[in-house]
Scaffold this motif. Structure first.
Motif, PDB file in Angstrom:
ATOM      1  N   THR A  54       0.806  -1.217   0.000  1.00 37.86           N
ATOM      2  CA  THR A  54       0.000   0.000   0.000  1.00 37.86           C
ATOM      3  C   THR A  54       0.841   1.269   0.000  1.00 37.86           C
ATOM      4  OG1 THR A  54      -0.176  -0.233   2.403  1.00 37.86           O
ATOM      5  CG2 THR A  54      -2.027  -1.010   1.089  1.00 37.86           C
ATOM      6  N   SER A  55       2.143   1.145   0.237  1.00 35.13           N
ATOM      7  CA  SER A  55       2.996   2.327   0.172  1.00 35.13           C
ATOM      8  C   SER A  55       3.215   2.782  -1.269  1.00 35.13           C
ATOM      9  CB  SER A  55       4.353   2.052   0.825  1.00 35.13           C
ATOM     10  OG  SER A  55       4.992   0.964   0.200  1.00 35.13           O
ATOM     11  N   MET A  66      -2.725   4.461  -7.468  1.00 36.38           N
ATOM     12  CA  MET A  66      -3.306   5.241  -6.379  1.00 36.38           C
ATOM     13  C   MET A  66      -4.731   5.661  -6.714  1.00 36.38           C
ATOM     14  SD  MET A  66      -3.028   6.718  -3.408  1.00 36.38           S
ATOM     15  CE  MET A  66      -1.312   7.014  -2.966  1.00 36.38           C
ATOM     16  N   ASN A  76      -7.683   3.291  -6.188  1.00 36.76           N
ATOM     17  CA  ASN A  76      -8.145   3.011  -4.832  1.00 36.76           C
ATOM     18  C   ASN A  76      -9.513   3.636  -4.555  1.00 36.76           C
ATOM     19  OD1 ASN A  76      -6.016   1.712  -2.706  1.00 36.76           O
ATOM     20  ND2 ASN A  76      -4.946   2.705  -4.402  1.00 36.76           N
ATOM     21  N   GLY A 127       2.437   0.581   3.941  1.00 40.07           N
ATOM     22  CA  GLY A 127       1.489   1.681   3.866  1.00 40.07           C
ATOM     23  C   GLY A 127       0.569   1.657   5.067  1.00 40.07           C
ATOM     24  N   PRO A 151      -2.680   3.196  10.237  1.00 35.86           N
ATOM     25  CA  PRO A 151      -1.827   3.643   9.129  1.00 35.86           C
ATOM     26  C   PRO A 151      -0.358   3.590   9.518  1.00 35.86           C
ATOM     27  CG  PRO A 151      -2.727   5.531  10.280  1.00 35.86           C
ATOM     28  CD  PRO A 151      -3.348   4.315  10.919  1.00 35.86           C
ATOM     29  N   ALA A 187       1.386   5.284   4.625  1.00 32.73           N
ATOM     30  CA  ALA A 187       0.463   5.797   3.612  1.00 32.73           C
ATOM     31  C   ALA A 187       0.156   7.284   3.801  1.00 32.73           C
ATOM     32  CB  ALA A 187      -0.836   4.984   3.621  1.00 32.73           C
ATOM     33  N   ASP A 230       3.496   9.516   3.754  1.00 31.65           N
ATOM     34  CA  ASP A 230       4.010   9.681   2.392  1.00 31.65           C
ATOM     35  C   ASP A 230       3.152  10.671   1.610  1.00 31.65           C
ATOM     36  OD1 ASP A 230       5.944   7.844   3.017  1.00 31.65           O
ATOM     37  OD2 ASP A 230       5.144   6.234   1.758  1.00 31.65           O
ATOM     38  N   HIS A 231       1.831  10.557   1.756  1.00 32.21           N
ATOM     39  CA  HIS A 231       0.921  11.475   1.068  1.00 32.21           C
ATOM     40  C   HIS A 231       1.194  12.917   1.490  1.00 32.21           C
ATOM     41  CE1 HIS A 231      -2.704  13.689   0.031  1.00 32.21           C
ATOM     42  NE2 HIS A 231      -2.882  13.948   1.312  1.00 32.21           N
ATOM     43  N   ARG A 258      -6.308   1.654   2.352  1.00 30.36           N
ATOM     44  CA  ARG A 258      -6.565   3.007   1.872  1.00 30.36           C
ATOM     45  C   ARG A 258      -8.050   3.286   1.717  1.00 30.36           C
ATOM     46  NH1 ARG A 258      -2.092   5.848   0.009  1.00 30.36           N
ATOM     47  NH2 ARG A 258      -0.175   4.634  -0.288  1.00 30.36           N
ATOM     48  N   ASN A 275      -6.899   7.424   4.103  1.00 30.84           N
ATOM     49  CA  ASN A 275      -6.531   8.024   2.825  1.00 30.84           C
ATOM     50  C   ASN A 275      -6.542   9.547   2.946  1.00 30.84           C
ATOM     51  OD1 ASN A 275      -9.287   8.766   2.716  1.00 30.84           O
ATOM     52  ND2 ASN A 275      -9.812   6.868   1.655  1.00 30.84           N
TER      53      ASN A 275
END
Length: 373
Positions: free
Chosen positions: A12-13, A51, A54, A174, A194, A197, A200-201, A247, A251
């Motif tokens: 998920t990363s 991405m 998702n 993630g 989490p 994820a 990183d976002h 996610r 998210n």
């Protein structure tokens, strides 16, 4: 005679694909030896499409099929890298365990069964590599009433378990998940919240970088206690296992709702610091609740390379040693890929790959679907 299997993992990363070529000297996972490890990052267009898939969007079926093809071409390149590094011919490999890219995970929802969806094209992978492929590991567990995740605890028990000693294994991809390997032989595992994820976002949004190297940016900020408290009130954290997430919940929309539903710091570094603390808190809370007597916490996944995050987790667990899985001879970025090589081996030998105490399935099930070369 030793068996050779390849495991492929894209998590998920969304940072790319890790692959390992494993040699198994016997039926036990503890007998494995990683012969080679390879990584290929996703190009920006593939990562962006994975991405985007998702969440709901236009022409999803067409886009998902093409994204699965693109993903498999990266898988095939990793397989080629592994064979070249090890100087092993494809004909010597029994099978590839290819997890696919999870884009939706809703077990038990909607109609009582729900679904889990991993983008993949195992037939194309078999065609490109000339090696048998085992894929779609999660669906059978979901069909049996389970969460379909996490699937690695049985592997963790075989590789990291120690008789008479409680060990906790924490995977920071993630999403974060823990495995509690109790001294009495019991094993439980579940997603606890989490990991990379959201961090990183946030890092990509505000710094244009795909991740916060070593957690340096988070370390420069201050934890926003009010925002942290709002995040900690997310019902998922209080839910009893078996449980899994992805996610679908954690998210950009979830984060935006947390930031807009009350006062929070205007400093992006403070938000990053708070997200790191949320990961550390949720992981440590899960370990304290289900492996309170663990004196060793083994950490794998990309988050194990984040020094700030590792220190934050250790600060919540003063009675345990928090260390990457390197200490046990299996580097953090190889663990999940090795687990899917092991699951492929379990399928070939018609052995169950799930643990009902972990996923909540009705019973042990053989996981996966076969695509012959």
């Amino acid at each position: 005679m030793a068996d050779l299997y390849i495991g492929l993992m894209s998590g998920t990363s969304l940072d790319g694909v890790d692959g390992v070529l494993c040699e198994f000297g016997g039926s036990a996972a503890a007998s494995l030896r990683v012969v080679a490890h390879a990584h290929r990052g996703f190009d920006s267009a593939v990562a962006a499409e994975l991405m985007a898939l998702n969440t709901a969007g236009a022409d999803e079926l067409h886009r998902a099929a093409l994204a699965g093809n693109a993903l498999v071409r990266v898988y095939a390149a990793v397989v080629s890298d592994l064979l070249r590094q090890s100087r092993i011919d494809a004909s010597q490999v029994r099978a590839i365990g290819a997890h696919g890219q999870t884009v939706r995970h809703r077990p038990g929802e909607f109609d009582g069964t729900g679904y889990t969806l991993q983008l993949n094209n195992p037939a194309l992978l078999a065609e490109l590599t000339g090696i048998d492929v085992i894929a779609d590991f999660r669906s059978r567990d979901v069909a049996a009433g389970g969460q379909g995740a996490p699937l690695v605890p049985a592997f963790h028990r075989a590789v990291f378990g120690r008789p008479g000693v409680t060990v906790a294994v924490l995977n920071l991809g993630g999403i974060a998940n823990i495995t509690a390997l109790s001294a009495d032989g019991r094993t439980i595992g579940f997603d606890c919240g989490p990991a990379n994820a959201l961090m990183d976002h946030w890092c990509l949004t505000h710094r244009g970088q795909p991740f916060d190297r070593d957690g340096a940016w988070a370390a420069s900020g201050r934890i926003d206690a009010t925002l942290l408290s709002r995040m900690q009130a997310e019902p998922f954290f209080a839910k009893a296992p078996p449980k899994s997430t992805g996610r679908d919940l954690f998210n950009a929309v979830w984060l935006a709702s947390m930031l807009s539903s009350g006062p929070s710091s205007a400093n992006p570094a403070d938000v990053q610091a708070t997200l790191a603390e949320l990961t550390a808190w949720s992981a440590a809370t899960a370990i304290q609740a289900h492996a309170s007597d663990a004196t060793r916490v083994l950490v794998c996944g990309g988050g194990a390379l984040n020094g700030h995050l590792m220190r934050s987790i250790a600060s919540h667990l003063p009675h345990a040693t928090v260390r990457p899985t390197d200490d046990q001879g299996l580097p953090p970025l190889e663990v999940e890929a090795a687990a899917f090589a092991w699951l492929a081996k379990a399928f070939v030998e018609r052995q169950p790959g799930n643990l009902t105490a972990v996923t909540g399935a009705a019973g042990p099930r053989i996981l996966g679907a076969f695509y012959p070369a």
